[in-house]
Scaffold this active site. Structure first.
Site, short mmCIF file in Angstrom:
data_model
loop_
_atom_site.label_atom_id
_atom_site.label_comp_id
_atom_site.label_asym_id
_atom_site.label_seq_id
_atom_site.Cartn_x
_atom_site.Cartn_y
_atom_site.Cartn_z
N GLY A 266 0.83 -1.21 0.00
CA GLY A 266 0.00 0.00 0.00
C GLY A 266 0.86 1.25 0.00
CB SER B 43 -4.95 1.26 14.72
OG SER B 43 -5.96 2.20 15.00
CE LYS C 106 -4.79 -1.55 11.22
NZ LYS C 106 -3.66 -1.68 10.29
CB ALA D 208 -11.42 -7.57 15.79
CE1 TYR E 140 -7.98 0.10 10.47
CE2 TYR E 140 -8.22 1.10 12.65
CZ TYR E 140 -7.53 0.97 11.45
OH TYR E 140 -6.38 1.71 11.23
CG ASN F 298 1.10 1.32 4.86
OD1 ASN F 298 0.87 2.07 5.80
ND2 ASN F 298 0.59 1.55 3.65
P1 NAI Z 1 -5.00 5.04 3.04
O1 NAI Z 1 -6.37 4.53 2.78
O2 NAI Z 1 -4.65 6.44 2.71
O3 NAI Z 1 -3.91 4.07 2.39
C1 NAI Z 1 -4.00 2.68 2.47
C2 NAI Z 1 -3.16 2.08 1.38
O4 NAI Z 1 -3.34 0.67 1.39
C3 NAI Z 1 -3.58 2.59 -0.01
O5 NAI Z 1 -2.44 2.82 -0.80
C4 NAI Z 1 -4.40 1.43 -0.54
O6 NAI Z 1 -4.41 1.37 -1.94
C5 NAI Z 1 -3.66 0.25 0.08
N1 NAI Z 1 -4.47 -0.95 0.09
C6 NAI Z 1 -5.68 -1.15 0.65
N2 NAI Z 1 -6.13 -2.41 0.40
C7 NAI Z 1 -5.15 -3.02 -0.30
C8 NAI Z 1 -5.02 -4.31 -0.88
N3 NAI Z 1 -5.98 -5.23 -0.77
N4 NAI Z 1 -3.88 -4.61 -1.53
C9 NAI Z 1 -2.89 -3.70 -1.66
N5 NAI Z 1 -2.97 -2.45 -1.17
C10 NAI Z 1 -4.09 -2.12 -0.50
O7 NAI Z 1 -4.77 4.76 4.59
P2 NAI Z 1 -3.59 5.21 5.56
O8 NAI Z 1 -4.18 6.13 6.55
O9 NAI Z 1 -2.40 5.61 4.82
O10 NAI Z 1 -3.35 3.80 6.28
C11 NAI Z 1 -2.15 3.05 6.17
C12 NAI Z 1 -2.07 2.10 7.36
O11 NAI Z 1 -2.04 2.85 8.57
C13 NAI Z 1 -3.29 1.17 7.47
O12 NAI Z 1 -2.87 -0.11 7.90
C14 NAI Z 1 -4.12 1.84 8.55
O13 NAI Z 1 -4.94 0.91 9.23
C15 NAI Z 1 -3.04 2.40 9.46
N6 NAI Z 1 -3.48 3.49 10.33
C16 NAI Z 1 -3.84 4.72 9.83
C17 NAI Z 1 -4.22 5.73 10.71
C18 NAI Z 1 -4.58 7.13 10.26
O14 NAI Z 1 -4.93 7.94 11.11
N7 NAI Z 1 -4.51 7.45 9.00
C19 NAI Z 1 -4.27 5.52 12.15
C20 NAI Z 1 -3.88 4.19 12.54
C21 NAI Z 1 -3.50 3.22 11.66
#
Ligand code: NAI
Length: 267
Positions: free
Chosen positions: A31, A157, A174, A172, A170, A105
């Site tokens: 990601g 998270s 994390k 569960a 979500y 990620n």
């Molecule tokens: P985002 O939605 O901006 O980015 C997520 C990325 O993962 C995207 O590039 C998306 O294309 C990719 N992705 C999703 N499903 C996929 C799949 N099946 N195969 C390949 N790629 C896939 O989200 P963000 O905020 O950048 O999140 C990144 C990580 O950080 C996640 O694991 C999220 O749970 C975690 N996180 C984010 C927080 C926040 O406040 N933004 C807080 C806590 C954790």
């Protein structure tokens, strides 16, 4: 830069830039085309690593690697296709060399009251955030264990730390990741493979905007319990990932590092 080593009795000091450097390392970041993953890739390339980002949308990955520069590459891959993950690792290693750093990620979120969450909803979140993380980690770790070298990072998270309403699946997933980090760190330590998590607070990305945009109460609640009084930037997670993957964190394994402006301890 030439490494300067000073040995004073039991204390070994190395040049501070070299212990934080990822020069010569290869990092796989799932990601990595947007959000936090993109900034992890950016920080890691700045620290000297070659990064391979994955995601589902070729156009986004292509744009991201163009901006990241020549030490960034991409492979189109959907982490939920578990059968593809061994092949993904094999292809990357055959093309670029051994993967030193894995950053799990990619993740998805869903905001719904618990009583409205269907089995299919629950499965979808667990499949991406937990099953895929395990399957890819296993594929990379087999090789890291054989080479007796590697660093694995998970993105956890605050939802694994305390009860945030309407994100039951979500939370569960994390919480499962947090448990996995401890078990894998215990199993892999003797093979010189470290496993850690970063637990981001509220970081300004599309995922956070989607969760907050129509819910000002939630946004104010998150901000009011963050002692630093501001949301985080994706780069804040990126530099923490560089640290945890580097030699500077050589004795850190099984940890979950909050990068949250104090959100997890705010009153
Ligand atoms: P985002 O939605 O901006 O980015 C997520 C990325 O993962 C995207 O590039 C998306 O294309 C990719 N992705 C999703 N499903 C996929 C799949 N099946 N195969 C390949 N790629 C896939 O989200 P963000 O905020 O950048 O999140 C990144 C990580 O950080 C996640 O694991 C999220 O749970 C975690 N996180 C984010 C927080 C926040 O406040 N933004 C807080 C806590 C954790």
């Amino acid at each position: 830069m030439k490494e300067k080593q000073i040995i004073t009795g039991e204390l070994t000091l190395v040049n501070h830039q070299s212990v934080f450097s990822l020069e010569g390392k290869i990092a796989l970041i799932t990601g990595g085309g947007s959000g936090i993953g993109y900034d992890i890739a950016q920080c890691m390339t700045h620290a000297g690593a070659t990064v391979i980002i994955t995601g589902r949308r070729e156009h986004a990955l292509q744009e991201a690697t163009e901006t990241l520069g020549e030490s960034a590459h991409y492979v189109v891959n959907d982490v939920t296709e578990l059968n593809s993950l061994e092949g993904l690792v094999e292809t990357i290693e055959a093309t670029y060399g051994p993967i030193d750093i894995l950053v799990n990620n990619a993740g998805i979120n869903m905001k719904k009251p618990a009583l409205e969450v269907t089995d299919a909803d629950f499965d979808r979140i667990i499949h991406t955030n937990l099953n895929a993380v395990f399957a890819l980690t296993r594929a990379c770790a087999k090789r890291m264990v054989a080479r007796q070298s590697g660093s694995i990072l998970m993105i956890s998270s605050m939802a694994a730390y305390y009860g945030i309403d309407r994100v039951v699946a979500y939370a569960a997933s994390k919480s499962g990741v947090e448990g996995m980090v401890k078990v894998l760190a215990s199993e892999f330590s003797k093979f010189n493979v470290r496993v850690n998590a970063i637990a981001p607070g509220f970081i300004e990305t599309n995922m956070m905007k989607t969760a907050m945009s129509s819910d000002p109460d939630r946004m104010n609640k998150a901000l009011n319990r963050t002692p630093m009084g501001k949301f985080g930037k994706p780069q804040d997670i990126g530099w923490a990932a560089v640290f945890l993957a580097s030699e500077a964190a050589g004795y850190i394994t099984g940890a979950s590092l909050p990068v949250d402006g104090g959100n997890s301890i705010g009153f």
